[in-house]
Design a protein around this motif. Structure first.
Motif, PDB file in Angstrom:
ATOM      1  N   ALA A  45      26.370  31.621  55.291  1.00  0.00           N
ATOM      2  CA  ALA A  45      26.037  30.221  55.045  1.00  0.00           C
ATOM      3  C   ALA A  45      26.515  29.778  53.672  1.00  0.00           C
ATOM      4  O   ALA A  45      27.014  28.657  53.497  1.00  0.00           O
ATOM      5  CB  ALA A  45      24.532  30.012  55.181  1.00  0.00           C
ATOM      6  N   ARG A  46      26.405  30.660  52.683  1.00  0.00           N
ATOM      7  CA  ARG A  46      26.809  30.284  51.331  1.00  0.00           C
ATOM      8  C   ARG A  46      28.319  30.076  51.229  1.00  0.00           C
ATOM      9  O   ARG A  46      28.785  29.117  50.614  1.00  0.00           O
ATOM     10  CB  ARG A  46      26.358  31.343  50.325  1.00  0.00           C
ATOM     11  CG  ARG A  46      26.695  30.901  48.912  1.00  0.00           C
ATOM     12  CD  ARG A  46      26.184  31.791  47.833  1.00  0.00           C
ATOM     13  NE  ARG A  46      26.503  31.145  46.563  1.00  0.00           N
ATOM     14  CZ  ARG A  46      26.748  31.774  45.446  1.00  0.00           C
ATOM     15  NH1 ARG A  46      26.715  33.086  45.395  1.00  0.00           N
ATOM     16  NH2 ARG A  46      27.026  31.113  44.341  1.00  0.00           N
ATOM     17  N   VAL A  47      29.085  30.975  51.814  1.00  0.00           N
ATOM     18  CA  VAL A  47      30.541  30.835  51.743  1.00  0.00           C
ATOM     19  C   VAL A  47      30.989  29.558  52.434  1.00  0.00           C
ATOM     20  O   VAL A  47      31.848  28.816  51.917  1.00  0.00           O
ATOM     21  CB  VAL A  47      31.237  32.062  52.362  1.00  0.00           C
ATOM     22  CG1 VAL A  47      32.718  31.795  52.585  1.00  0.00           C
ATOM     23  CG2 VAL A  47      31.067  33.268  51.455  1.00  0.00           C
ATOM     24  N   ARG A  48      30.417  29.260  53.577  1.00  0.00           N
ATOM     25  CA  ARG A  48      30.810  28.052  54.296  1.00  0.00           C
ATOM     26  C   ARG A  48      30.476  26.784  53.515  1.00  0.00           C
ATOM     27  O   ARG A  48      31.192  25.779  53.591  1.00  0.00           O
ATOM     28  CB  ARG A  48      30.149  28.035  55.671  1.00  0.00           C
ATOM     29  CG  ARG A  48      30.719  29.090  56.614  1.00  0.00           C
ATOM     30  CD  ARG A  48      30.015  29.111  57.955  1.00  0.00           C
ATOM     31  NE  ARG A  48      30.668  30.058  58.866  1.00  0.00           N
ATOM     32  CZ  ARG A  48      30.231  30.350  60.079  1.00  0.00           C
ATOM     33  NH1 ARG A  48      29.132  29.756  60.546  1.00  0.00           N
ATOM     34  NH2 ARG A  48      30.878  31.216  60.836  1.00  0.00           N
ATOM     35  N   ALA A  49      29.383  26.831  52.746  1.00  0.00           N
ATOM     36  CA  ALA A  49      28.952  25.648  51.999  1.00  0.00           C
ATOM     37  C   ALA A  49      29.670  25.485  50.666  1.00  0.00           C
ATOM     38  O   ALA A  49      29.897  24.360  50.215  1.00  0.00           O
ATOM     39  CB  ALA A  49      27.441  25.711  51.767  1.00  0.00           C
TER      40      ALA A  49
ATOM     41  N   GLY B  15      38.522  39.447  39.355  1.00  0.00           N
ATOM     42  CA  GLY B  15      38.337  38.027  39.122  1.00  0.00           C
ATOM     43  C   GLY B  15      37.244  37.581  40.077  1.00  0.00           C
ATOM     44  O   GLY B  15      36.081  37.927  39.920  1.00  0.00           O
ATOM     45  N   LEU B  16      37.631  36.821  41.095  1.00  0.00           N
ATOM     46  CA  LEU B  16      36.719  36.461  42.170  1.00  0.00           C
ATOM     47  C   LEU B  16      37.385  36.919  43.461  1.00  0.00           C
ATOM     48  O   LEU B  16      38.266  36.246  43.984  1.00  0.00           O
ATOM     49  CB  LEU B  16      36.464  34.949  42.183  1.00  0.00           C
ATOM     50  CG  LEU B  16      35.281  34.475  43.020  1.00  0.00           C
ATOM     51  CD1 LEU B  16      34.760  33.132  42.489  1.00  0.00           C
ATOM     52  CD2 LEU B  16      35.650  34.327  44.491  1.00  0.00           C
ATOM     53  N   PRO B  17      36.997  38.092  43.976  1.00  0.00           N
ATOM     54  CA  PRO B  17      37.749  38.715  45.073  1.00  0.00           C
ATOM     55  C   PRO B  17      37.663  37.939  46.384  1.00  0.00           C
ATOM     56  O   PRO B  17      36.576  37.687  46.904  1.00  0.00           O
ATOM     57  CB  PRO B  17      37.079  40.089  45.222  1.00  0.00           C
ATOM     58  CG  PRO B  17      36.286  40.281  43.978  1.00  0.00           C
ATOM     59  CD  PRO B  17      35.887  38.925  43.525  1.00  0.00           C
ATOM     60  N   ARG B  18      38.814  37.619  46.917  1.00  0.00           N
ATOM     61  CA  ARG B  18      38.885  36.959  48.215  1.00  0.00           C
ATOM     62  C   ARG B  18      38.279  37.844  49.305  1.00  0.00           C
ATOM     63  O   ARG B  18      37.652  37.341  50.242  1.00  0.00           O
ATOM     64  CB  ARG B  18      40.348  36.646  48.534  1.00  0.00           C
ATOM     65  CG  ARG B  18      40.577  35.916  49.849  1.00  0.00           C
ATOM     66  CD  ARG B  18      42.054  35.812  50.146  1.00  0.00           C
ATOM     67  NE  ARG B  18      42.308  35.129  51.399  1.00  0.00           N
ATOM     68  CZ  ARG B  18      42.565  33.825  51.508  1.00  0.00           C
ATOM     69  NH1 ARG B  18      42.613  33.088  50.428  1.00  0.00           N
ATOM     70  NH2 ARG B  18      42.795  33.268  52.690  1.00  0.00           N
ATOM     71  N   ALA B  19      38.452  39.161  49.170  1.00  0.00           N
ATOM     72  CA  ALA B  19      37.941  40.081  50.191  1.00  0.00           C
ATOM     73  C   ALA B  19      36.440  39.949  50.363  1.00  0.00           C
ATOM     74  O   ALA B  19      35.915  40.061  51.480  1.00  0.00           O
ATOM     75  CB  ALA B  19      38.308  41.520  49.836  1.00  0.00           C
ATOM     76  N   ILE B  20      35.718  39.710  49.265  1.00  0.00           N
ATOM     77  CA  ILE B  20      34.265  39.539  49.370  1.00  0.00           C
ATOM     78  C   ILE B  20      33.932  38.243  50.093  1.00  0.00           C
ATOM     79  O   ILE B  20      33.019  38.198  50.921  1.00  0.00           O
ATOM     80  CB  ILE B  20      33.617  39.599  47.975  1.00  0.00           C
ATOM     81  CG1 ILE B  20      33.581  41.051  47.482  1.00  0.00           C
ATOM     82  CG2 ILE B  20      32.197  39.024  48.004  1.00  0.00           C
ATOM     83  CD1 ILE B  20      32.903  41.241  46.146  1.00  0.00           C
ATOM     84  N   LEU B  21      34.660  37.170  49.800  1.00  0.00           N
ATOM     85  CA  LEU B  21      34.422  35.906  50.499  1.00  0.00           C
ATOM     86  C   LEU B  21      34.654  36.080  51.998  1.00  0.00           C
ATOM     87  O   LEU B  21      33.887  35.567  52.822  1.00  0.00           O
ATOM     88  CB  LEU B  21      35.345  34.821  49.952  1.00  0.00           C
ATOM     89  CG  LEU B  21      35.139  34.410  48.487  1.00  0.00           C
ATOM     90  CD1 LEU B  21      36.179  33.360  48.090  1.00  0.00           C
ATOM     91  CD2 LEU B  21      33.735  33.888  48.257  1.00  0.00           C
ATOM     92  N   GLU B  22      35.717  36.791  52.367  1.00  0.00           N
ATOM     93  CA  GLU B  22      36.015  37.008  53.789  1.00  0.00           C
ATOM     94  C   GLU B  22      34.925  37.850  54.450  1.00  0.00           C
ATOM     95  O   GLU B  22      34.540  37.589  55.597  1.00  0.00           O
ATOM     96  CB  GLU B  22      37.379  37.666  53.929  1.00  0.00           C
ATOM     97  CG  GLU B  22      38.532  36.761  53.496  1.00  0.00           C
ATOM     98  CD  GLU B  22      39.886  37.429  53.564  1.00  0.00           C
ATOM     99  OE1 GLU B  22      39.921  38.669  53.785  1.00  0.00           O
ATOM    100  OE2 GLU B  22      40.912  36.737  53.411  1.00  0.00           O
ATOM    101  N   ALA B  23      34.432  38.859  53.731  1.00  0.00           N
ATOM    102  CA  ALA B  23      33.364  39.695  54.284  1.00  0.00           C
ATOM    103  C   ALA B  23      32.096  38.881  54.503  1.00  0.00           C
ATOM    104  O   ALA B  23      31.434  38.983  55.548  1.00  0.00           O
ATOM    105  CB  ALA B  23      33.095  40.868  53.346  1.00  0.00           C
TER     106      ALA B  23
END
Length: 385
Positions: free
Chosen positions: A344-348, A277-285
């Motif tokens: 920067a992208r994840v934070r925004a 789907g949209l993996p949380r692990a990638i966002l955390e990385a």
């Protein structure tokens, strides 16, 4: 407004952590939230308890059945909810039936992954479509998941978008990198660390990643892979590592509570999933400042910008994964630049606050009381074209 979040598993994985964050955020937003679950009390129940949330356990659901629906109906009649938010294929179907038989709250169906087309899943998609009139909205964390169902006859206008969010401030903090690595048996001379955070299950593609790592090793680039997570394939994957000549170059860390520290002590994040789907692990990385090498499946391409925050490869293509890993492992400057842009992208764009705001807007939309300003912010819009 009173909302019931309905879960199908007691494991603590990415989807379950998403629900924990969502429930906490909803309560802060003034939404009255209960949680019910079709699994025995366990780790996830204890995590909800830390938030002061009691989980109402309705027994394990092994199939869609009248008995499971009746347990659900009794709860709906006893507590009277405005919105029923359903997770998982079977809970979705049982919950929809219960909502029809009970007080008829508005139904929100969570859509969190793009799954393969085996016989069982084709049947679930068919039942999903059959009970479509009982659903107020599908709340999806990725465009890819929506396109999957639209291609199978679902109307686009029923979908709403609420990408998964994380608390980015919990990641990217300074750690004693060498101390964290040494605790895992990794020495400075071993080279950069490629970390993969994923359950050891077939869909996560560890076998393909191991094949890619063997090619990286054959190219003469030193590195160590750190597999964080556990599952039924561990023995098989350890055998594959030995067969590939990677003993001592792949560390199986198991399930860990200190994922943020492990990410901070690593250099590249890799995920070789065959579906997602949209993996949380990638966002955390990405929040940890790591560049990503991943397969272009599900919603991954909606998070990882090819050539900007990481690289994408076709699913199952070990040579392509190896080329992309080699490029990053050989260039410290490129790793740093991609990692900074990803952070920067994840934070925004992928905060818990944004996820909660979009979800609350959908609830209010279905209940006939839109949040002021939601249309301007785009939080309650129908699926964007």
């Amino acid at each position: 407004m009173r909302v019931l979040q309905c879960l199908t598993t007691g494991d603590v994985g990415g989807a379950e952590l998403y629900t924990l964050d969502l429930v906490e955020g909803l309560r802060r937003a003034g939404v009255d939230v209960d949680v019910c679950a079709f699994y025995p009390p366990g780790a996830l129940t204890r995590r909800f308890a830390t938030l002061g949330v009691e989980v109402i356990h309705l027994g394990r659901i092994r199939r869609v059945s009248p008995a499971a629906a009746l347990r659900f109906v009794r709860l709906l009649r006893a507590r009277r909810y405005d919105v029923l938010h359903l997770y998982g294929a079977r809970v979705n179907l049982v919950g929809r039936l219960a909502a029809r038989l009970g007080p008829r709250p508005r139904v929100v169906a969570a859509l969190q992954s793009v799954f393969p087309g085996d016989r069982e899943n084709r049947a679930l998609v068919w039942l999903d479509r059959l009970t479509l009139p009982w659903v107020g909205a599908y709340l999806s964390n990725s465009r890819a998941a929506v396109e999957f169902l639209v291609a199978r006859g679902f109307p686009r206008e029923i979908f709403r978008l609420a990408p998964a969010g994380i608390r980015a401030e919990a990641f990217g903090r300074g750690v004693e990198r060498e101390a964290v690595r040494r605790a895992l048996g990794i020495e400075p001379r071993d080279g950069p660390v490629v970390i993969s955070v994923a359950n050891l299950r077939p869909m996560k593609g560890h076998d393909c990643l191991i094949a890619a790592l063997a090619r990286v090793r054959a190219a003469g680039l030193p590195c160590v892979a750190l597999f964080v997570g556990d599952g039924p394939l561990r023995g098989d994957l350890e055998a594959r590592v030995r067969a590939a000549g990677l003993e001592g170059r792949v560390v199986f860390a198991g399930a860990r509570p200190d994922v943020a520290d492990l990410l901070a002590a690593s250099d590249v994040f890799a995920l070789a999933s065959t579906w997602e789907g949209l993996p949380r692990a990638i966002l955390e990385a990405m929040a940890s400042g790591l560049p990503v090498v991943a397969t272009a499946v599900g919603g991954i391409g909606e998070v990882v910008d090819e050539g900007t925050t990481g690289f994408l490869a076709p699913a199952g293509d070990a040579p392509a994964l190896a080329v992309r890993l080699t490029t990053l492992l050989a260039d410290r400057g490129l790793r740093a630049a991609m990692g900074a842009r990803g952070q920067a992208r994840v934070r925004a764009e992928f905060s818990v606050e944004q996820m909660v705001a979009r979800t609350v807007a959908v609830y209010h939309e279905l209940c006939g009381s839109p949040v002021a300003g939601a249309a301007r912010s785009g939080t309650s819009d129908a699926w964007p074209s």
